[in-house]
Motif scaffolding. Sequence first.
Motif, PDB file in Angstrom:
ATOM      1  N   THR A 129       0.842  -1.191   0.000  1.00 29.07           N
ATOM      2  CA  THR A 129       0.000   0.000   0.000  1.00 29.07           C
ATOM      3  C   THR A 129       0.878   1.241   0.000  1.00 29.07           C
ATOM      4  N   ASP A 130       0.645   2.157  -0.943  1.00 30.89           N
ATOM      5  CA  ASP A 130       1.464   3.358  -1.015  1.00 30.89           C
ATOM      6  C   ASP A 130       0.997   4.403   0.000  1.00 30.89           C
ATOM      7  N   THR A 131       1.651   5.556  -0.006  1.00 32.58           N
ATOM      8  CA  THR A 131       1.361   6.598   0.991  1.00 32.58           C
ATOM      9  C   THR A 131      -0.040   7.179   0.861  1.00 32.58           C
ATOM     10  N   ARG A 132      -0.652   6.980  -0.284  1.00 31.56           N
ATOM     11  CA  ARG A 132      -2.017   7.474  -0.488  1.00 31.56           C
ATOM     12  C   ARG A 132      -3.078   6.434  -0.141  1.00 31.56           C
ATOM     13  N   GLY A 133      -2.598   5.250   0.316  1.00 31.20           N
ATOM     14  CA  GLY A 133      -3.535   4.204   0.700  1.00 31.20           C
ATOM     15  C   GLY A 133      -3.991   3.330  -0.449  1.00 31.20           C
ATOM     16  N   THR A 134      -3.343   3.468  -1.601  1.00 32.71           N
ATOM     17  CA  THR A 134      -3.703   2.665  -2.773  1.00 32.71           C
ATOM     18  C   THR A 134      -2.882   1.377  -2.800  1.00 32.71           C
ATOM     19  N   SER A 135      -3.548   0.265  -3.058  1.00 24.63           N
ATOM     20  CA  SER A 135      -2.866  -1.031  -3.096  1.00 24.63           C
ATOM     21  C   SER A 135      -2.274  -1.292  -4.479  1.00 24.63           C
ATOM     22  N   HIS A 136      -1.091  -1.872  -4.489  1.00 25.23           N
ATOM     23  CA  HIS A 136      -0.401  -2.209  -5.734  1.00 25.23           C
ATOM     24  C   HIS A 136       0.203  -3.607  -5.609  1.00 25.23           C
ATOM     25  N   THR A 137       0.430  -4.206  -6.750  1.00 23.26           N
ATOM     26  CA  THR A 137       1.157  -5.473  -6.783  1.00 23.26           C
ATOM     27  C   THR A 137       2.604  -5.186  -7.160  1.00 23.26           C
ATOM     28  N   ALA A 138       3.514  -5.735  -6.392  1.00 24.79           N
ATOM     29  CA  ALA A 138       4.939  -5.525  -6.672  1.00 24.79           C
ATOM     30  C   ALA A 138       5.295  -6.111  -8.037  1.00 24.79           C
ATOM     31  N   LYS A 139       6.366  -5.599  -8.620  1.00 23.19           N
ATOM     32  CA  LYS A 139       6.813  -6.093  -9.917  1.00 23.19           C
ATOM     33  C   LYS A 139       7.182  -7.569  -9.823  1.00 23.19           C
TER      34      LYS A 139
END
Length: 239
Positions: free
Chosen positions: A40-50
């Motif tokens: 989860t980034d600083t804006r609270g958005t979830s991402h999948t790592a590369k």
Amino acid sequence: MSSEYRRNHFVPVWYQKRFLPAGSRDQKLYYLDFKPEMFTDTRGTSHTAKAVRWLGFKHCFAEKDLYTTKFGMEESTKIEQIFFGQIDYRGKRGVEYFTNFTHPSVDGEAFQDLLMYMSTQKLRTLKGLGWLSNQARTTERDQILRLMLELRQLYCAIWAECVWLIADASQSDTKFIVSDHPVTVYNRTCGPRSQRCRGYNDPDIRLHGSHTIFPLSLDKILILTNLSWARNPYQSEVG
């Protein structure tokens, strides 16, 4: 308890280094993660790592306390420190000998060292430990680790009787790679959807048509063919 010996490589660093291109200054590998983590980034958005990352050896094929044993409140790193210390020390010599093998060289000690290393390497990975867990029908980690130690010579006798072939890719642009389960088994009738290959399973090395495949370096690979198949390649592959 000291943190030393607690980050356990199931594919040792010395072996990983054998797959660096000649003259490479970067001590890193391109590492493919089939199950990249979510963050989860600083804006609270979830991402999948590369899925593919450029990582140093200490971050590749390793888990914390994979081989650490526990007895009550006591913990021990002896498997990593002593057992794998000796296996890797002697195994490295065996791998180097066969990477540079030329006829009619004979080194019985290097032969035994390589067999022991390969057999242990097949069991020490996440896939190998998962296979042991299924065979023993237990998820108790210390019991699985004890089985790994007791069965470390499981494959040595069969491999000792195989026909050994070393393939060379030094003149090819395509090289061999290191994986999270370096000692693999191929049987042409056991495809990815075969029951023999599902989950933690590999085709049984005792099957006539099974071949054990082990990359020795970027340019060399060891292929072990069962003697029964070399004598009669027209029989059932899974007999």
